[in-house]
Design a protein around this motif. Structure first.
Motif, short mmCIF file in Angstrom:
data_model
loop_
_atom_site.label_atom_id
_atom_site.label_comp_id
_atom_site.label_asym_id
_atom_site.label_seq_id
_atom_site.Cartn_x
_atom_site.Cartn_y
_atom_site.Cartn_z
N ASP A 75 0.85 -1.19 0.00
CA ASP A 75 0.00 0.00 0.00
C ASP A 75 0.89 1.23 0.00
N MET A 76 0.44 2.26 -0.68
CA MET A 76 1.15 3.53 -0.68
C MET A 76 0.35 4.54 0.10
N LYS A 77 0.88 4.97 1.24
CA LYS A 77 0.25 6.00 2.06
C LYS A 77 1.24 7.16 2.13
N ASN A 78 1.57 7.62 3.30
CA ASN A 78 2.64 8.62 3.38
C ASN A 78 4.00 7.98 3.09
N VAL A 79 4.11 6.66 3.35
CA VAL A 79 5.27 5.86 2.97
C VAL A 79 4.73 4.54 2.42
N PHE A 80 5.62 3.71 1.91
CA PHE A 80 5.21 2.39 1.45
C PHE A 80 4.94 1.48 2.65
N HIS A 81 3.82 0.75 2.58
CA HIS A 81 3.48 -0.25 3.58
C HIS A 81 3.55 -1.62 2.93
N HIS A 82 4.42 -2.48 3.46
CA HIS A 82 4.59 -3.83 2.93
C HIS A 82 3.94 -4.83 3.89
N TYR A 83 3.10 -5.69 3.35
CA TYR A 83 2.42 -6.73 4.14
C TYR A 83 3.04 -8.08 3.78
N LEU A 84 3.54 -8.77 4.79
CA LEU A 84 4.21 -10.04 4.56
C LEU A 84 3.22 -11.20 4.60
N TYR A 85 3.60 -12.29 3.92
CA TYR A 85 2.81 -13.51 4.04
C TYR A 85 2.73 -13.90 5.52
N PRO A 86 1.56 -14.35 5.98
CA PRO A 86 1.45 -14.73 7.39
C PRO A 86 2.38 -15.88 7.74
N SER A 87 2.95 -15.78 8.93
CA SER A 87 3.73 -16.89 9.49
C SER A 87 2.82 -17.75 10.34
N THR A 88 3.17 -19.01 10.51
CA THR A 88 2.36 -19.94 11.28
C THR A 88 3.13 -20.38 12.51
N TYR A 89 2.48 -20.28 13.66
CA TYR A 89 3.11 -20.67 14.92
C TYR A 89 2.88 -22.16 15.16
N LYS A 90 3.96 -22.94 15.01
CA LYS A 90 3.91 -24.38 15.29
C LYS A 90 5.16 -24.72 16.09
N PRO A 91 5.06 -24.67 17.40
CA PRO A 91 6.27 -24.81 18.23
C PRO A 91 6.97 -26.15 18.08
N ASN A 92 6.26 -27.19 17.67
CA ASN A 92 6.87 -28.52 17.59
C ASN A 92 7.03 -29.01 16.16
N ARG A 93 7.04 -28.08 15.20
CA ARG A 93 7.16 -28.50 13.81
C ARG A 93 8.57 -29.01 13.53
N SER A 94 8.66 -29.90 12.55
CA SER A 94 9.95 -30.48 12.20
C SER A 94 10.85 -29.43 11.55
N TYR A 95 12.13 -29.66 11.65
CA TYR A 95 13.09 -28.75 11.03
C TYR A 95 12.97 -28.82 9.51
N THR A 96 12.99 -27.66 8.88
CA THR A 96 12.94 -27.55 7.42
C THR A 96 14.22 -26.90 6.93
N TYR A 97 14.94 -27.60 6.06
CA TYR A 97 16.21 -27.08 5.55
C TYR A 97 15.94 -25.97 4.54
N ASN A 98 16.38 -24.78 4.86
CA ASN A 98 16.20 -23.63 3.97
C ASN A 98 17.31 -22.64 4.27
N PRO A 99 18.44 -22.75 3.60
CA PRO A 99 19.61 -21.92 3.94
C PRO A 99 19.26 -20.43 3.94
N ASP A 100 19.69 -19.74 4.98
CA ASP A 100 19.42 -18.31 5.09
C ASP A 100 20.66 -17.62 5.65
N ILE A 101 20.52 -16.38 6.03
CA ILE A 101 21.67 -15.62 6.55
C ILE A 101 21.57 -15.46 8.07
N ASN A 102 20.84 -16.39 8.71
CA ASN A 102 20.86 -16.53 10.16
C ASN A 102 20.48 -15.24 10.90
N GLY A 103 19.39 -14.62 10.45
CA GLY A 103 18.88 -13.46 11.16
C GLY A 103 19.57 -12.15 10.84
N GLN A 104 20.57 -12.19 9.94
CA GLN A 104 21.24 -10.96 9.55
C GLN A 104 20.38 -10.19 8.55
#
Length: 263
Positions: free
Chosen positions: A185-214
């Motif tokens: 959305d464009m208001k006074n600045v750009f507003h970006h809406y992210l795809y919803p995340s799902t809270y699953k505390p016991n979900r299995s590990y999924t291999y997806n290389p990333d930059i470790n929170g950087q």
């Protein structure tokens, strides 16, 4: 800005400034540029160390702290200066403890040295510090090796709690949807809406290389990222099968120094 020196536990060290810096402390940031053609006005400041005012004399843990014109503290960023004197070998494996095999990593480390006898024992100055994913708030200090053999110090079965990959998004195209950005959305600045995340505390590990929170600051809409990248207001959504009772939800990563704070 000021340069501060810390010990291996990130406590302010007791050595004098003259022992770890050459030159002057409490310096002005002289290089800065104002933003250009952006909705949000800002100033980009840059510092290179060493410079004509200050040089570092020893290796170790440091921070650069930023202050306003009145000398009041604004923020700081930590960094380390490394002087590699020994070689290390690291092996990461699943925990041998059956109760933690699904939740922890086990790390074996060996360090080659010519004078291992000096580093083995309770009186040794040697400390092994392990930092997880460059998160200064998540580290372990190992005081002594388990044993030494053939000019090698050996540290066995150091446990670190594991975890899933970080969530991520990419807003390098400020006007167009990119990775995990579902709506703009464009208001006074750009507003970006992210795809919803799902809270699953016991979900299995999924291999997806990333930059470790950087994070990386960049733009594809202009030529100079330092002055032409724009800010956007980010909107996060979390789906949960049941309400998360008596708990708070935080956004957490290198952008806020991996700190859980009200902001």
């Amino acid at each position: 800005y000021k340069i501060n020196h810390f010990d291996y536990k990130w406590k302010l060290s007791k050595i004098l400034k003259s022992e770890y810096i050459e030159g002057y402390d409490d310096n002005l940031i002289e290089f800065f540029e104002n933003s250009y053609n952006t909705l949000v006005d800002y100033t980009n400041y840059q510092i290179s160390i060493p410079n004509q005012d200050v040089k570092l004399k020893i290796s170790g843990n440091y921070s650069i702290s930023i202050h306003d014109n009145n000398g009041d503290f604004l923020f700081e960023k930590k960094f380390s200066v490394i002087n590699q004197l020994v070689s290390t070998n690291i092996k990461i494996k699943r925990s041998s403890d059956l109760d933690k095999i699904e939740s922890h990593h086990s790390i074996d480390i060996s360090i080659d040295c010519d004078n291992c006898n000096e580093f083995n024992g309770n009186s040794s100055d040697l400390k092994l510090v392990l930092i997880k994913n460059n998160n200064w708030n998540n580290f372990k200090v190992i005081q002594n090796p388990d044993y030494f053999l053939n000019n090698t110090l050996v540290f066995k079965d150091i446990l670190f709690q594991a975890g899933n990959e970080y969530l991520n998004f990419d807003s390098k195209l400020i006007r167009n949807k990119s990775l995990n950005v579902v709506k703009i959305d464009m208001k006074n600045v750009f507003h970006h809406y992210l795809y919803p995340s799902t809270y699953k505390p016991n979900r299995s590990y999924t291999y997806n290389p990333d930059i470790n929170g950087q994070f990386v600051i960049r733009t594809l809409d202009a030529n100079d990222t330092n002055t032409e990248a724009d800010y956007a207001m980010m909107h996060f959504t979390l789906y949960a099968d049941t309400p998360i009772a008596n708990k708070d939800v935080y956004i957490y990563g290198a952008f806020n120094n991996f700190k859980i704070e009200d902001e």
